[in-house]
Design a protein around this motif. Structure first.
Motif, PDB file in Angstrom:
ATOM      1  N   THR A 231     -64.928  33.671  84.176  1.00 52.31           N
ATOM      2  CA  THR A 231     -65.871  34.610  84.784  1.00 52.31           C
ATOM      3  C   THR A 231     -65.860  34.561  86.309  1.00 52.31           C
ATOM      4  OG1 THR A 231     -67.646  32.965  84.630  1.00 52.31           O
ATOM      5  CG2 THR A 231     -67.405  34.504  82.786  1.00 52.31           C
ATOM      6  N   THR A 234     -61.318  36.046  88.778  1.00 57.55           N
ATOM      7  CA  THR A 234     -60.976  37.378  88.279  1.00 57.55           C
ATOM      8  C   THR A 234     -60.384  38.197  89.417  1.00 57.55           C
ATOM      9  OG1 THR A 234     -63.224  38.147  88.745  1.00 57.55           O
ATOM     10  CG2 THR A 234     -62.789  37.313  86.524  1.00 57.55           C
ATOM     11  N   PHE A 252     -58.982  32.857  80.000  1.00 63.36           N
ATOM     12  CA  PHE A 252     -59.515  33.754  78.967  1.00 63.36           C
ATOM     13  C   PHE A 252     -59.424  33.102  77.588  1.00 63.36           C
ATOM     14  CE2 PHE A 252     -58.491  37.981  81.370  1.00 63.36           C
ATOM     15  CZ  PHE A 252     -59.361  37.602  82.376  1.00 63.36           C
ATOM     16  N   ARG A 265     -60.865  38.106  75.576  1.00 63.30           N
ATOM     17  CA  ARG A 265     -60.546  39.289  76.395  1.00 63.30           C
ATOM     18  C   ARG A 265     -59.061  39.623  76.269  1.00 63.30           C
ATOM     19  NH1 ARG A 265     -62.792  38.902  82.425  1.00 63.30           N
ATOM     20  NH2 ARG A 265     -61.684  40.880  82.422  1.00 63.30           N
TER      21      ARG A 265
END
Length: 267
Positions: A231, A234, A252, A265
């Motif tokens: 998170t 990115t 991920f 994801r």
């Protein structure tokens, strides 16, 4: 094999292990191949003998590549049996039984030359898993059997989910050469295989740290720290690296295993 009983024969269980993007992406890749074949047939009828014939030879090429790959493992690899590496053999048999496969796949150890990898494939009616020796050592000399059990569950999971069939590989063969298209299906399939491995041996997921730090350092790595960076690390280039990769990026992938409330994801 987890804290709660589960029945692989339950269709809902099988569906829950398949990443939600896998089937739509498989259909999309299949449409790409279908359109390419239809176009090739049309051009062949139009008098173009070159490119259409090359494209229409793809099924034979897929068959040849699968057969050659299987032969290479058989003649160069070490067969995992009840007498040779019996603990790993039991893991393969138990994974196949857990996924209600009619028979366990063959298993081979192949020379890794420092590369940490494993894969599943097949030829004809036979299916097999191959584990690079450097990755196999994690469960042997480095005494982390749960990590090896997770890897084996992942690869057998590919077979149980149908990822190694000839028709599936032919279906995606044309899409594979388009950057980001076939690879995106590949990432969804990797999440599906991870779901199988987690269901089979959830305590082994921390063994995936070996993909980030290698077989000698991974046990000192914080799994949750890598997962949390999904998170925070990115941006455009991170997404681009993920898009072009056949496997989800580590952040991920680790996040998907750490948080089982949502699928990994793909994009």
């Amino acid at each position: 094999m987890g804290d709660t009983p589960w029945r692989w024969g339950d269709r809902r269980v099988r569906a829950s292990l398949r990443h939600p993007w896998e089937v739509p992406l498989l259909i999309a890749c299949g449409m790409v191949t279908l359109l390419a074949v239809v176009g090739a047939v049309s051009r062949a009828y139009g008098g173009d003998p070159n490119e259409p014939l090359l494209l229409l030879s793809v099924p034979a090429l897929v068959y040849f590549v699968r057969g050659q790959l299987f032969a290479r493992q058989r003649v160069n690899g070490v067969r995992v049996t009840e007498a040779q590496f019996p603990e790993a053999y039991r893991m393969v048999v138990e994974a196949a039984a857990a996924f209600h496969m009619r028979r366990p796949p063959e298993a081979y150890i192949v020379l890794g030359n420092g590369v940490l990898n494993a894969f599943a494939s097949g030829h004809g009616l036979r299916r097999y898993v191959a584990i690079n020796s450097d990755l196999f050592e994690v469960g042997g000399r480095l005494a982390d059997p749960d990590a090896l059990r997770f890897v084996i569950g992942h690869e057998v999971g590919h077979i149980a989910a149908g990822h190694t069939s000839f028709w599936r590989q032919f279906c995606v063969s044309v899409a594979q050469v388009i950057p980001g298209v076939g690879a995106t299906l590949g990432r969804a399939q990797e999440y599906t295989a991870d779901n199988h491995a987690y269901k089979f041996c959830p305590e082994g997921m921390h063994g995936l740290r070996v993909l980030a730090a290698g077989k000698y350092l991974y046990q000192a790595v914080d799994f949750d720290d890598i997962a949390a960076r999904a998170t925070t690390d990115t941006g455009f280039f991170v997404l681009l690296v993920n898009l072009l990769s056949s496997h989800p990026v580590n952040t991920f992938r680790f996040a998907a295993l750490a948080d089982r409330s949502r699928p990994g994801r793909v994009f």
